[in-house]
Structure formats: C-alpha cells, structure tokens
Design an enzyme around this catalytic site. Structure first.
Site, mmCIF file in Angstrom:
data_model
loop_
_atom_site.group_PDB
_atom_site.id
_atom_site.type_symbol
_atom_site.label_atom_id
_atom_site.label_comp_id
_atom_site.label_asym_id
_atom_site.label_seq_id
_atom_site.Cartn_x
_atom_site.Cartn_y
_atom_site.Cartn_z
ATOM 1 N N TYR B 169 1.160 -1.359 0.030
ATOM 2 C CA TYR B 169 0.057 -0.853 -0.093
ATOM 3 C C TYR B 169 1.041 1.414 0.224
ATOM 4 O O TYR B 169 0.321 2.480 -0.181
ATOM 5 C CB TYR B 169 -1.291 0.253 1.316
ATOM 6 C CG TYR B 169 -2.258 -0.845 0.375
ATOM 7 C CD1 TYR B 169 -3.194 0.016 0.002
ATOM 8 C CD2 TYR B 169 -2.495 -2.120 1.192
ATOM 9 C CE1 TYR B 169 -4.351 0.003 -0.725
ATOM 10 C CE2 TYR B 169 -3.909 -1.985 1.126
ATOM 11 C CZ TYR B 169 -4.743 -1.348 -0.165
ATOM 12 O OH TYR B 169 -5.700 -1.684 -0.339
ATOM 13 N N GLU B 255 -1.139 -30.621 13.991
ATOM 14 C CA GLU B 255 -1.919 -30.020 13.147
ATOM 15 C C GLU B 255 -2.825 -29.123 12.958
ATOM 16 O O GLU B 255 -3.056 -27.715 12.366
ATOM 17 C CB GLU B 255 -1.683 -30.776 11.350
ATOM 18 C CG GLU B 255 -2.559 -30.256 10.573
ATOM 19 C CD GLU B 255 -3.212 -31.125 9.899
ATOM 20 O OE1 GLU B 255 -2.353 -32.829 9.202
ATOM 21 O OE2 GLU B 255 -3.328 -30.847 8.326
ATOM 22 N N ASP B 307 -2.794 -35.337 10.927
ATOM 23 C CA ASP B 307 -3.687 -36.289 10.377
ATOM 24 C C ASP B 307 -3.369 -37.286 9.322
ATOM 25 O O ASP B 307 -2.064 -36.853 8.584
ATOM 26 C CB ASP B 307 -5.075 -36.035 9.041
ATOM 27 C CG ASP B 307 -5.413 -34.692 10.153
ATOM 28 O OD1 ASP B 307 -5.346 -34.904 11.415
ATOM 29 O OD2 ASP B 307 -6.131 -33.287 9.653
#
Lengths: 426, 426
Positions: B169, B255, B307
């Site tokens: 910006y 995780e 997982d």
C-alpha cells in the site's frame, strides 16, 4: 568515507520525513497534546458508564412484543444436565402414555427471526415444529437429536470441552456429514434454552487480545500488557475466563491482523490506555463472547476500526447485532453500542487517500452494500446509512492498510489520535 | 426422587464407561505407569542432545557440492541497511562507468532448486539473471526492486515491522498488484542474502504455543504453563523472541487446533513435560521460525501429530524440509529431524479405527500421495515411504479427530501415552 556514508543516511531519512510530512502535515499539525485527547476519552468512558449504570439493560421481557420471542441463556453444566434429563423424562412419559416419541424443536429459519430495534439485535420468534420418531421424514433427525443429547450429557459428567468436529467423529455412521451434527447441535441449544458454549462445545479460537487488561484463563492470571507483540490468544471456552480488570479508557476492535500488529508493536495502548482485540477477519464465536464479556464487565466504550467496504460494516454488524445463523443466542454473543471509528467512506476524501489506494467496488460489493442499506440495524443509525450510501454512490472501497501510503506509522501516529481527538465516531 | 435421579446418572455414566472401555481396553491395559514412559522420553531427549552436541551441524559449505548453492542468513537491521547501501553504491558505480543500471537477481524457479539429502532440505542453486532498467521487458520489475529496497531501507531506519500488505500500500500505483511486490520482496531477500524476517517484513501470525516453555516476546517474559487453555499467540517477529528456557522432554507439533485444544485443556504437558505448538493448519512462517528456534535453543526432540492423509505428511515436510516457494531461506525456516508420531496410515488398523471414521481418498488425494512418494525428502526415510505406500494402497485417510470415536479424551489418555511408551515414531 564513514562521514560520507553517514550523510547519505541522514539525507535519505530526512527526505522520507519530508515526503511523508508533505502529505500528512495537514492532519499531523491538527493534533493536540495527548492530555487533551485523553480527557476526551475519559469523558466518553464516563458517559458510557453513566448510561450503563442508570439505564437498566433492556431485556426481551421488558418489551412486551406482540410475538413472543425465544432466547437462550448461559447455564452451568449441572443445569444443562438437569435440562437434558428433564427433556428425556418428558419424552419417556409421552411414550408411556401412548403419545409417542417427539422433540418440540424451535424453528431457526429466516421467517422465524426478528430484528428488535430496542435491543438492537436479531432474536428468534417462538415457532416450533414437532420432530417425530415414528415418521419416515424425521426419524433420522430425531435419532441424531437423541444421540447429541446423550453426548452432551457425557460432556456434563466429564466436565470437558470438545469441538464440533470431535462431536461429529463420535458417531460418523449416524451423522454421516458434519453439517448434520452441527445443525442439530444448534437445535439442541434452542431446545434446552442454553447457549452453545454452555453445552461445552467450542469453536476454534483465532482471536488475539493485547493491551490494558488482566484476566484469568482456566485459573492462570494473564496480563495483556506483558504479552509482547504476539498478544494473548483468546480462549475458546469463555466460561473459564474471569476476574477481568482494566485501567483502559476504551476497547479498540480491529478487523485485520495487519493493523493489529502495527498497534501492538507501537504499544498504542500505552499512549492511549486501551484494550486491542481482533478476530483476524470474520468474527468467531470465541472473540464475540470475549468482546461482550469485556464490554459488560469493564463498562468501556468499543471503537471499531474496519475496512471501508461492505464487509467491514458487515463484520461490525455481526459483533454488534449478531449473525442470522445464531440469532437464538444473540443476547450472549452481541456487544451493544459499538462505535464506527473508521475507516469510513467519508474518510477517503477527508484524509485525502490517493486514488490508486482506493479500489473499485465489484458488482457483488455494490449489491452487498445495497442489501446492507435495507438491514434494520444499519437503518437505525442515520450516520451509518449516510456513510454506506456514500460508499455505494462513489463505488470505491479501501482497506485500513491504505493509510500506509502516508507512512507505515500514520495509522498509530496521526489517523487514530486525530479521530479520537475529534470524537469522530458514529 | 433425588435417589432415583442419581441412580439414572450413575447408570448412564457407567454405561458410557463400559462402552468406551470395551472398545479401548485392549490398548488402555497395555499402558505402563507414567514413570516408565517418562524414562523412555528422557532417553530420547538425551540421545537427541548427544547427537546435536557431538555432530557439528552440517552446512552447505561442508558438503562441497558440484553446483554451488545460495543461502540466506539472519542479518541484524544495520547489516541489512549496509547491504542495501552497498548494493545501490555498486549500481551507481556501474551507471557512472557507463555499464548501465541492472540488478543481478538470483533465480527462484523450480529448475534452480535442489534437495540436499545430507541437509535434508531444499536449497537454491546459484543461477542468477540480470534485471536491466534499460529494457522494456524488465524496466517495471527493476523499478519495483529499487522501490522495495528503498522501503526496506526506511524500515531499517525506523526499526519497525510491517506486513507485506503494508508494503504494497505504500505505492499501489507502482506495484499495481500485491503479487508483484511480494515476489520482488523474495527477490530482495535473495539479493541481499538475508532472510525475509531480517527485512522486518512479517507474515500474519496464526500459531499458538502452550506448555513447559518460558521466553521473552518484545521484552516481556512469557510463561506458557500459565497461559490457560487459549495459549500464547506466536509472535510475528522472531527477532524479538529470546531467552528460551524449558524443562520439557519433547516438543509436540500438532496440525489442527481441535487436537491442540484437547491437549491444552487436559494439560497434557503436566503429565508428560512437553511444549505443544500448532499453526492451525498450513504452517505459517512465524510458527516455522518459532519451532526451529525452540528446537535449536532447547535441543529437544520434535514429535508430530498430523492427520493421516497426504496433506498431513505435506505439512510435516514443510516444517521439516521447507516449501519450494521459500527454498532460498530453507536453512532458517526448517526444523531438522521431526519424528512422525501419528496419526499414521498403519495406525488405522492397529488402533482399530472403525470403518465409518475413515474417509475414502479422492482422486486428487491419491495423486498427491503418489507425487509425495517421488519426493526426495520422503524417499530418504524408508518408514515414511512404507506408511505412504500403505495409504495410497488402502485409499483411506483419517483425521486426528477420528480417535474421538473411542471417547473424547482417548487421544490424551490412551493413544499418545501408548505411542510414547512404545517409542512408536518414525
């Protein structure tokens, strides 16, 4: 050589200063000494506290509405357990007396929702529907409801918290899809008349808080002035949060973590005593509960710093008036009387944000903006209507970060102090 | 009535206990007393510390590779400032001597990347390309590079941190799109030979840490055993983190935040002294830097709980070996020697995870799994290859939360303790 190098540095530095001063000077020089701004903030805080202390908080019961409404309350674990047992006992009696097995579930659809201007939030009306076990269309949902009640009962006995995902995995065969167990979980909240956090099923936390507040989290005392730049992660289970103490004059609610980071690094809360909180985008349940608890216990004004786009306003409205999806719990999730500090559509011209830092609104943005104009909680605030109308008319939006165009610390050094000094909130 | 009610409660409780015992008993009864598990963990920690203390850490320079490689290092602010001034001085001399204005930018494309098995991470080879100002194809990028250098120079002088979004910006007109300023920022890191955090441009934080660690964040001392359930938000700027102290035996890298929450609420770190850390999904730069710093300063083993799907392994590999996108910075971002504790494909049968809690892998999952089998950092660990091959063969995946099927606290009370007792990590 060393001399030369040094000169180069100083030159480039003063050059930057010059550039950013040239652009920001018109506003920077309007800033009064901090003491004057602080005294403005003290007045604000006192007026808010006086209002809270004199006006007894309105409740649904005070309003005598034509249609009766349903709201849930926070219950402790043993009360939730009692409610579940009462519910099951009622059903057993119904079965024994030959009237069959059914739950009387409150409807949560749009048509059963109502915006109550006096309370400034969405509530649920009292329509319910019977969920029969002996009916092919509803037998599955009745079974799921029974299983969820059983699982919540277990949580009450074990006194632990779990996520919706945990709940789903305890019986994948029955639930099939997490949407099904999630939806029934909301039904069960309404049925038992308690908040979802009372059920000890929590959402994932993503909010962060830093600044002038001390509170206890699961028995540990947390001092948020000593949390460095990272801040303290907002706990997922509000029922283990307590003992809030603060010498802040206001709560600064920030939409994005980039702005949060700037404020935390500059320790803005030391210059203007405040508590800085962000959910890093869409407000999650944990942050909403935490904000409400701060507002209620500390009786502080809440000033919001969001992007100047329809979603910024939408986020503000979720904090303030609740989301439609959880309207049954609006009393516990919403924070009344949030002031819109910035970045507001009128700021773009006022603070001379350059054209290239503004973004054109997409068709979808404009539609969302127009839809918001029809919402009751926007309509009741003429200032907000005016700002939103301007946004839709100019078709321009801007992020908080657009202020970086005047220098990285413009937000903390000029924009916010000037906003506070001018009492420029709506 | 009170008696009757009490009896109902006890029955339902013991019934639940019975059910969950029946399913989990075969594993629960294998658990030895905690002291025995703790002594196993002490051995692990000592062996890791012995390894670290005797083997000097390998560096690129030790390896005498055929192709030379480029790595960046952490530099302090004044060194970064010096590097920028040296770079600009070089270009000035080049212009003055008639050779023109160009940056010699290291290539960051796939073909310039190399996995180094001895280091167990991806590094960047030394190909570079000239970015000329006097060339239509590169004039824009050269201008952007110059502007980014100037902005970083400002940050060095002001000693503050900003986000990539802030940087964008400051000059939207030039950068046009944040992708452009982000890409050049990585170029500038390579060009100056320093890490992106050295440039004081930070990513948003989303990681959380809790457990047996004390550290300083921006001057404040943080005790992570006293952070309740919410934990401490990991600071975005690693250079202000220091003074790490810990009596933990290992670091547990998680995780997902659902599993993190279970561990935090049960204060797992008090039963088995450890530090629990999560990035809540995809690892962000701040969490990766923080994990590495803990591993390096505290010399603790890192055990990972992800997982059982290709993405769990991928996340593990990002922590361990780095992402391709930031391979130039792999030395600072990666944590060597992470052990895969669970949930592993072989656990699904071993722990008798019911069929309905396993999910069929999609075509995309299977493809990702097969691609991972070709990756060097998987290949070098035969145990991982075996597990991944099993996953692709059975076409089944499962989340950590699938363990909730045996009871909400099965993870902390049975699965993890048994894993630790059996030293079941790869």
């Amino acid at each position: 050589m060393a001399d030369k190098k040094k000169r180069v540095k100083v030159d480039s530095d003063s050059d930057d200063e010059y550039n950013s001063n040239r652009k920001s000077l018109p506003f920077k020089k309007r800033l009064k000494p901090d003491e004057e701004i602080l005294s403005i903030l003290k007045d604000l805080t006192e007026s808010i506290q006086a209002k809270i202390n004199t006006n007894k908080a309105l409740t649904l019961a005070d309003l005598q509405l034509s249609s009766s409404c349903r709201e849930v309350t926070d219950l402790d674990l043993s009360s939730v357990q009692d409610e579940i047992e009462r519910c099951i006992l009622g059903i057993t009696q119904s079965i024994m007396s030959g009237k069959g097995f059914a739950f009387d579930i409150p409807a949560r659809s749009n048509t059963n929702q109502l915006y109550v201007p006096e309370l400034d939030r969405i509530v649920l009306k009292d329509k319910t529907s019977l969920r029969h076990y002996a009916n092919v269309a509803t037998v599955r949902k009745t079974t799921i409801t029974t299983r969820i009640l059983q699982l919540i009962h277990q949580l009450c006995l074990k006194k632990i918290h779990v996520t919706k995902r945990d709940l789903f995995y305890t019986d994948v065969k029955l639930f099939q899809d997490q949407n099904q167990s999630d939806a029934v979980l909301d039904d069960v909240s309404c049925l038992l008349g308690c908040t979802r956090s009372s059920l000890n099923v929590v959402a994932s936390e993503k909010g962060v808080v830093v600044g002038r507040i001390i509170f206890s989290d699961n028995g540990d005392m947390i001092d948020c002035t000593k949390m460095g730049m990272g801040g303290k992660a907002i706990p997922p289970n509000i029922d283990r949060v307590g003992d809030m103490e603060s010498d802040a004059l206001f709560i600064l609610l920030v939409e994005k973590d980039a702005a949060y980071m700037r404020l935390a690094e500059d320790r803005f809360y030391n210059r203007f005593p405040c508590i800085i909180v962000t959910a890093k985008g869409q407000p999650d349940v944990a942050t909403r509960l935490f904000l409400r608890k701060m507002k209620m216990e500390l009786k502080l004004p809440v000033l919001a710093l969001v992007d100047s786009d329809p979603y910024g306003l939408k986020i503000l409205s979720v904090y303030g008036c609740g989301s439609k999806n959880m309207s049954y719990d609006s009393a516990n999730l919403t924070t009344p009387d949030i002031k819109w500090l910035g970045v507001r559509p009128s700021d773009l011209d006022k603070y001379k944000i350059p054209e290239q830092c503004r973004l054109p609104m997409t068709e979808q943005d404009i539609k969302t903006g127009k839809d918001m104009l029809e919402e009751d909680f926007v309509k009741k605030n003429p200032g907000w209507v005016e700002e939103l109308t301007l946004m839709v008319k100019t078709k321009q939006k801007a992020e908080i970060q657009a202020l970086s165009t005047f220098g990285f610390q413009y937000l903390t050094e000029v924009y916010l102090p000037l906003k506070l000094q001018q009492q420029d909130w709506l």
